[in-house]
Design a protein around this motif. Sequence first.
Motif, PDB file in Angstrom:
ATOM      1  N   GLU A   1       0.821  -1.426   0.263  1.00 30.74           N
ATOM      2  CA  GLU A   1      -0.567   0.312   0.106  1.00 30.74           C
ATOM      3  C   GLU A   1       0.763   1.443   0.128  1.00 30.74           C
ATOM      4  O   GLU A   1       1.138   1.842   1.175  1.00 30.74           O
ATOM      5  CB  GLU A   1      -0.884   0.187   1.046  1.00 30.74           C
ATOM      6  N   GLN A   2       1.828   1.350  -1.026  1.00 27.58           N
ATOM      7  CA  GLN A   2       2.098   2.461  -1.615  1.00 27.58           C
ATOM      8  C   GLN A   2       1.780   3.965  -1.565  1.00 27.58           C
ATOM      9  O   GLN A   2       1.933   5.013  -1.500  1.00 27.58           O
ATOM     10  CB  GLN A   2       3.486   2.678  -2.724  1.00 27.58           C
ATOM     11  N   PRO A   7      -3.657  -2.028  -3.898  1.00 21.75           N
ATOM     12  CA  PRO A   7      -2.887  -2.952  -5.079  1.00 21.75           C
ATOM     13  C   PRO A   7      -4.197  -3.701  -5.729  1.00 21.75           C
ATOM     14  O   PRO A   7      -4.923  -4.888  -5.040  1.00 21.75           O
ATOM     15  CB  PRO A   7      -1.308  -3.537  -5.339  1.00 21.75           C
ATOM     16  N   SER A   8      -4.557  -3.425  -7.854  1.00 19.94           N
ATOM     17  CA  SER A   8      -5.431  -4.038  -8.048  1.00 19.94           C
ATOM     18  C   SER A   8      -5.118  -5.708  -7.820  1.00 19.94           C
ATOM     19  O   SER A   8      -3.670  -6.363  -7.698  1.00 19.94           O
ATOM     20  CB  SER A   8      -5.464  -3.922  -9.068  1.00 19.94           C
ATOM     21  N   VAL A   9      -5.641  -6.555  -7.621  1.00 22.54           N
ATOM     22  CA  VAL A   9      -5.508  -7.980  -8.106  1.00 22.54           C
ATOM     23  C   VAL A   9      -4.654  -8.448  -8.823  1.00 22.54           C
ATOM     24  O   VAL A   9      -3.155  -9.503  -8.596  1.00 22.54           O
ATOM     25  CB  VAL A   9      -7.049  -8.787  -7.492  1.00 22.54           C
ATOM     26  N   ALA A  10      -5.199  -7.519 -10.053  1.00 23.81           N
ATOM     27  CA  ALA A  10      -4.306  -8.224 -10.629  1.00 23.81           C
ATOM     28  C   ALA A  10      -2.321  -7.693 -11.210  1.00 23.81           C
ATOM     29  O   ALA A  10      -1.159  -8.177 -11.595  1.00 23.81           O
ATOM     30  CB  ALA A  10      -4.595  -7.238 -12.426  1.00 23.81           C
ATOM     31  N   LEU A  45       9.848  -6.616  -5.415  1.00 26.90           N
ATOM     32  CA  LEU A  45       9.883  -6.281  -6.540  1.00 26.90           C
ATOM     33  C   LEU A  45       9.008  -4.401  -5.698  1.00 26.90           C
ATOM     34  O   LEU A  45       9.776  -3.386  -6.715  1.00 26.90           O
ATOM     35  CB  LEU A  45       9.282  -6.496  -6.973  1.00 26.90           C
ATOM     36  N   ALA A  46       7.968  -5.017  -5.454  1.00 25.28           N
ATOM     37  CA  ALA A  46       6.963  -3.398  -4.566  1.00 25.28           C
ATOM     38  C   ALA A  46       7.609  -2.606  -4.172  1.00 25.28           C
ATOM     39  O   ALA A  46       7.569  -1.536  -4.489  1.00 25.28           O
ATOM     40  CB  ALA A  46       6.157  -4.506  -4.130  1.00 25.28           C
ATOM     41  N   GLN A  47       8.507  -3.292  -3.258  1.00 25.92           N
ATOM     42  CA  GLN A  47       9.329  -2.039  -2.249  1.00 25.92           C
ATOM     43  C   GLN A  47      10.279  -0.802  -2.931  1.00 25.92           C
ATOM     44  O   GLN A  47      10.342   0.175  -2.480  1.00 25.92           O
ATOM     45  CB  GLN A  47      10.083  -2.991  -1.028  1.00 25.92           C
ATOM     46  N   THR A  53       3.542  -0.340 -15.215  1.00 26.03           N
ATOM     47  CA  THR A  53       2.074  -0.650 -15.489  1.00 26.03           C
ATOM     48  C   THR A  53       1.758   0.574 -16.002  1.00 26.03           C
ATOM     49  O   THR A  53       2.049   1.297 -16.081  1.00 26.03           O
ATOM     50  CB  THR A  53       0.887  -0.126 -14.168  1.00 26.03           C
ATOM     51  N   ASP A  54       0.621  -0.094 -17.191  1.00 29.09           N
ATOM     52  CA  ASP A  54       0.224   0.962 -17.985  1.00 29.09           C
ATOM     53  C   ASP A  54      -1.139   0.090 -18.669  1.00 29.09           C
ATOM     54  O   ASP A  54      -1.271  -0.511 -18.010  1.00 29.09           O
ATOM     55  CB  ASP A  54       1.181   1.082 -19.211  1.00 29.09           C
ATOM     56  N   THR A  55      -1.683   1.179 -19.597  1.00 30.62           N
ATOM     57  CA  THR A  55      -3.486   0.238 -19.407  1.00 30.62           C
ATOM     58  C   THR A  55      -3.499   0.121 -21.538  1.00 30.62           C
ATOM     59  O   THR A  55      -2.275   1.003 -22.523  1.00 30.62           O
ATOM     60  CB  THR A  55      -4.523   1.060 -18.820  1.00 30.62           C
TER      61      THR A  55
END
Length: 86
Positions: A1-2, A7-10, A45-47, A53-55
């Motif tokens: 939770e930064q 965060p999304s499940v994906a 990786l998250a920290q 990310t992109d759409t």
Amino acid sequence: EQTGQLPSVAWVRACLVASCQDIGTPGPDHRAGFGSLNALGAVSLAQHRQYWTDTARLDTPGVDSPGSFTLTVPPGTARLAVALAW
């Protein structure tokens, strides 16, 4: 939770998949899936914000292609893992 939100499940799935340690046959397979789960690797990786990310949208009116993404890999990078999640 930064970012002040969960965060999304994906995104969580992509971090877990990208951090797996390959076992058995190289690449994803029906026996070992994506490999051995490396939860600490996913957290790291998250920290360290080692993700992007992109759409990509396929339903944009007047656009024939979903577009392209450029990824610059620094010289000397030992391993690159790419995970597409939705």
